[in-house]
Design a protein around this motif. Sequence first.
Motif, short mmCIF file in Angstrom:
data_model
loop_
_atom_site.label_atom_id
_atom_site.label_comp_id
_atom_site.label_asym_id
_atom_site.label_seq_id
_atom_site.Cartn_x
_atom_site.Cartn_y
_atom_site.Cartn_z
N LEU A 34 0.83 -1.21 0.00
CA LEU A 34 0.00 0.00 0.00
C LEU A 34 0.86 1.26 0.00
N ALA A 35 1.94 1.25 0.77
CA ALA A 35 2.83 2.41 0.83
C ALA A 35 3.45 2.68 -0.54
N GLU A 36 3.88 1.63 -1.23
CA GLU A 36 4.48 1.79 -2.56
C GLU A 36 3.45 2.27 -3.57
N GLN A 37 2.23 1.73 -3.49
CA GLN A 37 1.16 2.18 -4.38
C GLN A 37 0.90 3.67 -4.19
N MET A 38 0.81 4.08 -2.93
CA MET A 38 0.54 5.47 -2.62
C MET A 38 1.67 6.38 -3.12
N GLN A 39 2.90 5.96 -2.94
CA GLN A 39 4.05 6.73 -3.43
C GLN A 39 4.00 6.89 -4.94
N GLN A 40 3.69 5.80 -5.64
CA GLN A 40 3.61 5.85 -7.10
C GLN A 40 2.50 6.79 -7.56
N LEU A 41 1.35 6.72 -6.92
CA LEU A 41 0.23 7.59 -7.28
C LEU A 41 0.58 9.05 -7.03
N TYR A 42 1.20 9.34 -5.89
CA TYR A 42 1.60 10.72 -5.62
C TYR A 42 2.65 11.21 -6.60
N LYS A 43 3.56 10.33 -6.97
CA LYS A 43 4.60 10.70 -7.92
C LYS A 43 3.98 11.09 -9.26
N GLN A 44 2.96 10.35 -9.69
CA GLN A 44 2.34 10.60 -10.99
C GLN A 44 1.28 11.70 -10.94
N TYR A 45 0.51 11.80 -9.85
CA TYR A 45 -0.67 12.66 -9.86
C TYR A 45 -0.74 13.64 -8.69
N GLY A 46 0.19 13.56 -7.76
CA GLY A 46 0.11 14.35 -6.54
C GLY A 46 0.20 15.85 -6.72
N GLU A 47 0.76 16.31 -7.83
CA GLU A 47 0.89 17.75 -8.03
C GLU A 47 -0.27 18.35 -8.82
N LEU A 48 -1.22 17.53 -9.22
CA LEU A 48 -2.38 18.06 -9.93
C LEU A 48 -3.27 18.84 -8.97
N PRO A 49 -3.77 19.98 -9.40
CA PRO A 49 -4.61 20.78 -8.50
C PRO A 49 -5.87 20.03 -8.09
N GLY A 50 -6.14 20.03 -6.79
CA GLY A 50 -7.37 19.43 -6.29
C GLY A 50 -7.36 17.93 -6.14
N ILE A 51 -6.23 17.27 -6.37
CA ILE A 51 -6.15 15.82 -6.29
C ILE A 51 -5.32 15.42 -5.07
N THR A 52 -5.87 14.55 -4.23
CA THR A 52 -5.11 13.95 -3.15
C THR A 52 -5.34 12.45 -3.17
N ILE A 53 -4.34 11.72 -2.75
CA ILE A 53 -4.42 10.27 -2.64
C ILE A 53 -4.59 9.96 -1.16
N GLU A 54 -5.58 9.12 -0.84
CA GLU A 54 -5.89 8.84 0.56
C GLU A 54 -5.89 7.34 0.81
N LEU A 55 -5.59 6.98 2.05
CA LEU A 55 -5.67 5.60 2.49
C LEU A 55 -6.76 5.49 3.55
N HIS A 56 -7.75 4.66 3.28
CA HIS A 56 -8.83 4.39 4.22
C HIS A 56 -8.72 2.93 4.63
N LYS A 57 -8.14 2.69 5.80
CA LYS A 57 -7.87 1.35 6.31
C LYS A 57 -7.08 0.55 5.30
N GLU A 58 -7.71 -0.34 4.49
CA GLU A 58 -6.98 -1.20 3.54
C GLU A 58 -7.07 -0.72 2.09
N LEU A 59 -7.73 0.40 1.84
CA LEU A 59 -8.03 0.80 0.46
C LEU A 59 -7.51 2.19 0.12
#
Length: 108
Positions: A34-59
Amino acid sequence: MSLCVMLIEPSYDCDYSLIYQKAHNSMNFSDLSLAEQMQQLYKQYGELPGITIELHKELLAINVENKAANATVFLQGAQLSHYQINGQQPTVWCSEQCDYKTGQSLRG
């Protein structure tokens, strides 16, 4: 994600439906923690305005927020768990009893 995008009027020149499609299709999530998935998503999309990547328990979820509304869509099954027009009560939400478990639909 397309439902979410249709309900939110984007305030930037950005196709939010493509963000979900690319995020979901470009990675083999089964090979990453999950940590690696989140890092990859932030790397690709984290700087887009209004977009955040969130972790809700297992998802993992993508939160889209702009001047019109905000919404949360989970990568697992493209499930919309929250939609709220700014200044109004949410029209879609999950209760605190929602489990957010891998392989299960969001309920509650």
